[in-house]
Design a protein around this motif. Structure first.
Motif, short mmCIF file in Angstrom:
data_model
loop_
_atom_site.label_atom_id
_atom_site.label_comp_id
_atom_site.label_asym_id
_atom_site.label_seq_id
_atom_site.Cartn_x
_atom_site.Cartn_y
_atom_site.Cartn_z
N PHE A 247 76.43 -79.11 5.99
CA PHE A 247 75.57 -80.21 5.58
C PHE A 247 75.25 -81.13 6.75
CE2 PHE A 247 77.41 -78.79 1.63
CZ PHE A 247 76.37 -78.90 0.72
N ASP A 248 74.05 -81.69 6.71
CA ASP A 248 73.63 -82.62 7.75
C ASP A 248 74.38 -83.94 7.61
OD1 ASP A 248 71.53 -83.44 9.84
OD2 ASP A 248 71.32 -84.99 8.29
N ASP A 249 74.88 -84.45 8.73
CA ASP A 249 75.66 -85.69 8.72
C ASP A 249 74.87 -86.86 8.13
OD1 ASP A 249 77.68 -84.30 9.91
OD2 ASP A 249 77.30 -85.06 11.93
N GLN A 250 73.59 -86.97 8.49
CA GLN A 250 72.79 -88.10 8.05
C GLN A 250 72.60 -88.11 6.54
OE1 GLN A 250 71.81 -90.62 9.94
NE2 GLN A 250 72.79 -89.68 11.73
N VAL A 251 72.43 -86.94 5.96
CA VAL A 251 72.26 -86.87 4.50
C VAL A 251 73.52 -87.36 3.80
CG1 VAL A 251 71.95 -85.31 2.55
CG2 VAL A 251 70.59 -84.99 4.61
N LEU A 252 74.66 -86.87 4.22
CA LEU A 252 75.91 -87.28 3.59
C LEU A 252 76.21 -88.75 3.83
CD1 LEU A 252 78.10 -84.13 4.28
CD2 LEU A 252 77.27 -84.94 2.08
N ARG A 253 75.84 -89.26 5.01
CA ARG A 253 76.07 -90.67 5.29
C ARG A 253 75.25 -91.53 4.32
NH1 ARG A 253 75.24 -90.51 10.42
NH2 ARG A 253 77.41 -90.34 11.05
N ARG A 254 74.03 -91.10 4.01
CA ARG A 254 73.19 -91.85 3.06
C ARG A 254 73.82 -91.83 1.66
NH1 ARG A 254 68.88 -88.77 5.50
NH2 ARG A 254 67.92 -89.97 7.18
N VAL A 255 74.40 -90.69 1.29
CA VAL A 255 75.07 -90.60 -0.01
C VAL A 255 76.21 -91.59 -0.09
CG1 VAL A 255 76.41 -89.13 -1.54
CG2 VAL A 255 74.40 -88.20 -0.38
N VAL A 256 77.01 -91.67 0.97
CA VAL A 256 78.13 -92.62 1.01
C VAL A 256 77.62 -94.05 0.83
CG1 VAL A 256 79.95 -93.59 2.45
CG2 VAL A 256 79.54 -91.15 2.47
N LEU A 257 76.58 -94.41 1.58
CA LEU A 257 76.09 -95.78 1.57
C LEU A 257 75.48 -96.16 0.22
CD1 LEU A 257 74.49 -95.86 5.13
CD2 LEU A 257 76.65 -96.87 4.41
N ILE A 258 74.70 -95.25 -0.37
CA ILE A 258 74.08 -95.53 -1.66
C ILE A 258 75.14 -95.71 -2.75
CG2 ILE A 258 72.64 -94.58 -3.50
CD1 ILE A 258 70.97 -93.22 -1.27
N ALA A 260 78.39 -96.37 -2.38
CA ALA A 260 79.25 -97.53 -2.11
C ALA A 260 78.52 -98.84 -2.42
CB ALA A 260 79.70 -97.52 -0.65
N GLY A 261 77.24 -98.91 -2.06
CA GLY A 261 76.48 -100.11 -2.34
C GLY A 261 76.35 -100.38 -3.83
N THR A 262 76.10 -99.33 -4.59
CA THR A 262 76.00 -99.47 -6.04
C THR A 262 77.31 -99.95 -6.65
OG1 THR A 262 74.35 -97.69 -6.12
CG2 THR A 262 75.46 -98.27 -8.19
N ALA A 263 78.42 -99.36 -6.20
CA ALA A 263 79.72 -99.75 -6.71
C ALA A 263 80.07 -101.18 -6.33
CB ALA A 263 80.80 -98.81 -6.17
N ALA A 264 79.70 -101.60 -5.12
CA ALA A 264 79.99 -102.96 -4.68
C ALA A 264 79.23 -103.99 -5.49
CB ALA A 264 79.66 -103.11 -3.19
N VAL A 265 77.98 -103.68 -5.87
CA VAL A 265 77.21 -104.58 -6.70
C VAL A 265 77.91 -104.77 -8.06
CG1 VAL A 265 75.05 -104.84 -8.00
CG2 VAL A 265 75.00 -104.09 -5.61
N GLY A 266 78.41 -103.67 -8.62
CA GLY A 266 79.13 -103.76 -9.88
C GLY A 266 80.42 -104.55 -9.74
N LEU A 267 81.09 -104.42 -8.60
CA LEU A 267 82.35 -105.12 -8.36
C LEU A 267 82.12 -106.62 -8.23
CD1 LEU A 267 85.40 -104.87 -7.82
CD2 LEU A 267 84.85 -104.52 -5.40
N ALA A 268 81.01 -106.97 -7.57
CA ALA A 268 80.71 -108.39 -7.37
C ALA A 268 80.34 -109.08 -8.69
CB ALA A 268 79.58 -108.55 -6.38
#
Length: 268
Positions: A247-258, A260-268
């Protein structure tokens, strides 16, 4: 003395695994049991598996992904159990990709982890549970926005040391120590990022855990929560060896960020 038991209610209530003495557990007070339901454990194992696999492919992401989600699920799963699991995870990744290790600048980053870990341990002991949740959400959202923007920092001794301090603080408070260091290695090849960050994390995590232990912040229930999640981490680590080649590193990095960002919004 805390004990790990399996309890099934006589009236047909769900099987629950109690953990004693976790000051952050929201379901109990300090004199009762913090419990995990089987559903919570299954979800936590799946999250740990995905997080470990992403860490093994991208070089960071275990804490960024798992901490906000697991904190929402049950704060007893974070942040110290994640720090405990991250040490064998990063050690394995560093050994696997050791041929691509870049030692330049690592010394300054590691030096910065010492004061950062101390500051983080003091904050962890001082912050209330809800405040700590907000801090974790802020760290994750900030890291997500900065890394997703593609912005990188020029590597100098000063920026490397400051990245180490920041990583020490965020790694101790939230088990999310990767983003500050990832910023200064953002443009490096995937294998170099994995091996170099993992080597830095090994030393940094050791500093964090020793500091937390010295300040009395690691408890038996943290070890047991980490033990419950250990199989998921091991499965994810194994999967990452195959995924890193496909798998391409950039694709997986985007998955991590999306995610994590969604989960952080829920946590806040």
């Amino acid at each position: 003395i805390s004990r790990l038991n399996l309890e099934a209610g006589s009236s047909g209530s769900p099987l629950r695994i109690p953990l004693v003495g976790n000051s952050r557990a929201p379901k109990t007070d300090c004199n009762t049991h913090a419990v995990f339901t089987p559903v919570e454990i299954i979800i936590a194992l799946v999250v740990s598996t995905i997080g470990a696999a992403l860490q093994g492919v991208v070089g960071f992401g275990f804490g960024v992904l798992s901490v906000p989600i697991l904190t929402i699920l049950d704060p007893a799963f974070t942040p110290i159990p994640q720090l405990i699991l991250a040490l064998p995870l990063t050690t394995s990744i560093a050994l696997r990709d050791r041929r691509h290790l870049d030692l330049s600048g690592a010394a300054w980053v590691i030096a910065g982890r010492f004061p950062g870990a101390f500051i983080g341990a003091l904050l962890l002991g001082a912050l209330a549970s809800r405040t700590l949740d907000a801090v974790i959400a802020f760290i994750v959202l900030g890291a997500t926005l900065v890394i997703s923007s593609g912005w990188s920092i020029r590597r100098t001794p000063a920026t490397e040391f400051l990245a180490g301090v920041s990583s020490g603080i965020t790694g101790t408070v939230s088990a999310i120590g990767g983003p500050p260091v990832a910023l200064i290695y953002h443009d490096s090849p995937g294998a170099t990022i994995r091996s170099t960050l993992s080597t830095i994390f090994i030393i940094g995590l050791t500093i964090n855990l020793v500091t937390l232990a010295a300040l009395g912040q690691i408890h038996t229930d943290d070890l047991r929560a980490a033990g419950i999640l250990l199989p998921g981490m091991l499965i994810g680590l194994t999967l990452s060896g195959f995924l890193a080649k496909r798998f391409d590193d950039q694709v997986l990095r985007r998955v991590v960020l999306i995610t994590a960002g969604t989960a952080a919004v829920g946590l806040a």
